[in-house]
Design an enzyme around this catalytic site. Structure first.
Site, PDB file in Angstrom:
ATOM      1  N   GLU A 121     -22.460  -8.848  12.139  1.00  0.00           N
ATOM      2  CA  GLU A 121     -23.818  -8.902  11.616  1.00  0.00           C
ATOM      3  C   GLU A 121     -24.761  -8.045  12.446  1.00  0.00           C
ATOM      4  O   GLU A 121     -24.776  -8.136  13.677  1.00  0.00           O
ATOM      5  CB  GLU A 121     -24.298 -10.353  11.607  1.00  0.00           C
ATOM      6  N   HIS A 128     -25.955 -10.202   7.340  1.00  0.00           N
ATOM      7  CA  HIS A 128     -24.864 -11.110   7.720  1.00  0.00           C
ATOM      8  C   HIS A 128     -23.572 -10.721   6.988  1.00  0.00           C
ATOM      9  O   HIS A 128     -23.030 -11.489   6.181  1.00  0.00           O
ATOM     10  CB  HIS A 128     -25.332 -12.513   7.315  1.00  0.00           C
TER      11      HIS A 128
HETATM   12  C1  BG6 Z   1     -23.488 -17.107  11.519  1.00  0.00           C
HETATM   13  C2  BG6 Z   1     -23.961 -18.082  12.558  1.00  0.00           C
HETATM   14  O1  BG6 Z   1     -24.297 -15.988  11.538  1.00  0.00           O
HETATM   15  O2  BG6 Z   1     -23.566 -17.733  10.232  1.00  0.00           O
HETATM   16  C3  BG6 Z   1     -23.114 -19.339  12.492  1.00  0.00           C
HETATM   17  O3  BG6 Z   1     -23.917 -17.484  13.850  1.00  0.00           O
HETATM   18  C4  BG6 Z   1     -23.135 -19.919  11.100  1.00  0.00           C
HETATM   19  O4  BG6 Z   1     -23.573 -20.275  13.461  1.00  0.00           O
HETATM   20  C5  BG6 Z   1     -22.724 -18.848  10.104  1.00  0.00           C
HETATM   21  O5  BG6 Z   1     -22.267 -21.020  11.032  1.00  0.00           O
HETATM   22  C6  BG6 Z   1     -22.750 -19.291   8.645  1.00  0.00           C
HETATM   23  O6  BG6 Z   1     -23.986 -19.806   8.319  1.00  0.00           O
HETATM   24  P1  BG6 Z   1     -24.240 -20.461   6.897  1.00  0.00           P
HETATM   25  O7  BG6 Z   1     -25.619 -21.051   6.968  1.00  0.00           O
HETATM   26  O8  BG6 Z   1     -24.159 -19.348   5.888  1.00  0.00           O
HETATM   27  O9  BG6 Z   1     -23.174 -21.497   6.704  1.00  0.00           O
END
Ligand code: BG6
Length: 295
Positions: free
Chosen positions: A268, A168
């Site tokens: 990602e 991510h």
């Molecule tokens: C992204 C998702 O990968 O991560 C989003 O597609 C999400 O929907 C974002 O809001 C952040 O996620 P988190 O759990 O780290 O706040």
């Protein structure tokens, strides 16, 4: 004082980082970098002579069992809310667990860290109770002129399991409103903001909250800083997720500065939803991603 049972080359140090968490720091002639053992979380990579490539929020928490906001969170064994009702926390337990450093080596300035996580390491980690399967995960990170990250998952149990995964990555950009992502034109995507499926017309540009799962195994090129692009090349990944929370959503997140949304984009490398990976006992799967800065 943090110590390692693994022998470290001179270019690698283990120290106390933010919040007193153990952090591995890398400094070679090719690049500098940083990885927290909590989450096996890369928080920095800067090729020598370049600006930092990876973005981390100034409001991020650094505490055991808390996700770091920015860097490269490892999403495993589910992505977002997962595919079954009741799964929590978001993005699985891997980014919340303390990974074991199993190897650190320096090959002519290219520094590789190898980290491991198995079922035995996740007792008490939020979300672990949703995962009754024996697994062995190995995360290999090479800090060099390019950054290469590879997540290998092996099914060490007796039954088939299925998992989602994402690297991510938060990339630093000068301004999201003048950033573009090339390489996704013509591919279909799930727009998680509207719930619709659409086809990408030209390059991706940003005019509001953006949260999309693209069906793409191709290289993406992120042009987000004057005179610089970042190439994101992938192996064994058929989804690319593109995310920017924009103004309201970032203001609602306690670990995200209200004005910071302009300076980042997530691109990602993933296998999620219908593209989740099925592993039979004894099988393994490796997904990897390479980041390269070009002028
Ligand atoms: C992204 C998702 O990968 O991560 C989003 O597609 C999400 O929907 C974002 O809001 C952040 O996620 P988190 O759990 O780290 O706040």
């Amino acid at each position: 004082m943090v110590s390692s049972s693994v022998s470290l080359p001179a270019s690698v140090t283990l120290a106390e980082g933010e919040g007193g968490l153990p952090v591995v720091r890398v400094q070679t002639s090719l690049a500098s970098g940083e990885l927290y053992l909590n989450g096996a979380h890369v928080t920095s990579w800067t090729p020598t002579g370049s600006q930092p490539v990876i973005w981390v929020s100034g409001s991020s928490e650094f505490a055991p069992g808390k996700a770091i906001r920015g860097g490269i969170p490892l999403c495993f064994p589910w992505f977002g809310p997962g595919r079954e009702p009741g799964l929590a926390p978001a993005h699985g337990f891997a980014r919340l667990a303390l990974w074991r450093l199993v190897e650190a080596r320096d090959d002519d300035g290219e520094v590789t860290l190898v980290l491991g996580l198995t079922q035995a390491d996740i007792h008490g980690v939020p979300g672990a109770g949703h995962w009754p399967h024996s697994f062995s995960a190995t995360y290999t990170v090479t800090f060099a002129r390019d950054l290469i990250v590879a997540l290998r998952v092996e099914n060490t149990g007796e039954e088939m399991f299925s998992y989602e995964e994402a690297l991510h990555t938060y990339l630093a950009v000068t301004d999201i409103r003048s950033t573009s992502v090339q390489g996704l034109a013509g591919t279909t995507y799930l727009d998680k903001v509207s719930g619709a499926v659409a086809s990408q017309d030209g390059d991706v540009s940003f005019t509001g909250e953006t949260d999309r799962v693209y069906n793409s195994a191709c290289t993406a090129v992120v042009t987000g800083a004057p005179g610089r692009s970042v190439l994101v090349t992938k192996v064994n990944s058929v989804n690319t997720v593109v995310w920017n929370p924009w103004m309201a959503k970032s203001a609602a997140m306690p670990d995200f500065g209200d004005d910071e949304w302009t300076g980042m984009v997530c691109v990602e490398t993933a296998n999620v939803l219908d593209d989740a990976i099925d592993l039979a006992p004894g099988e393994s799967h490796t997904m990897s991603s390479r980041y390269a800065v070009t002028d």
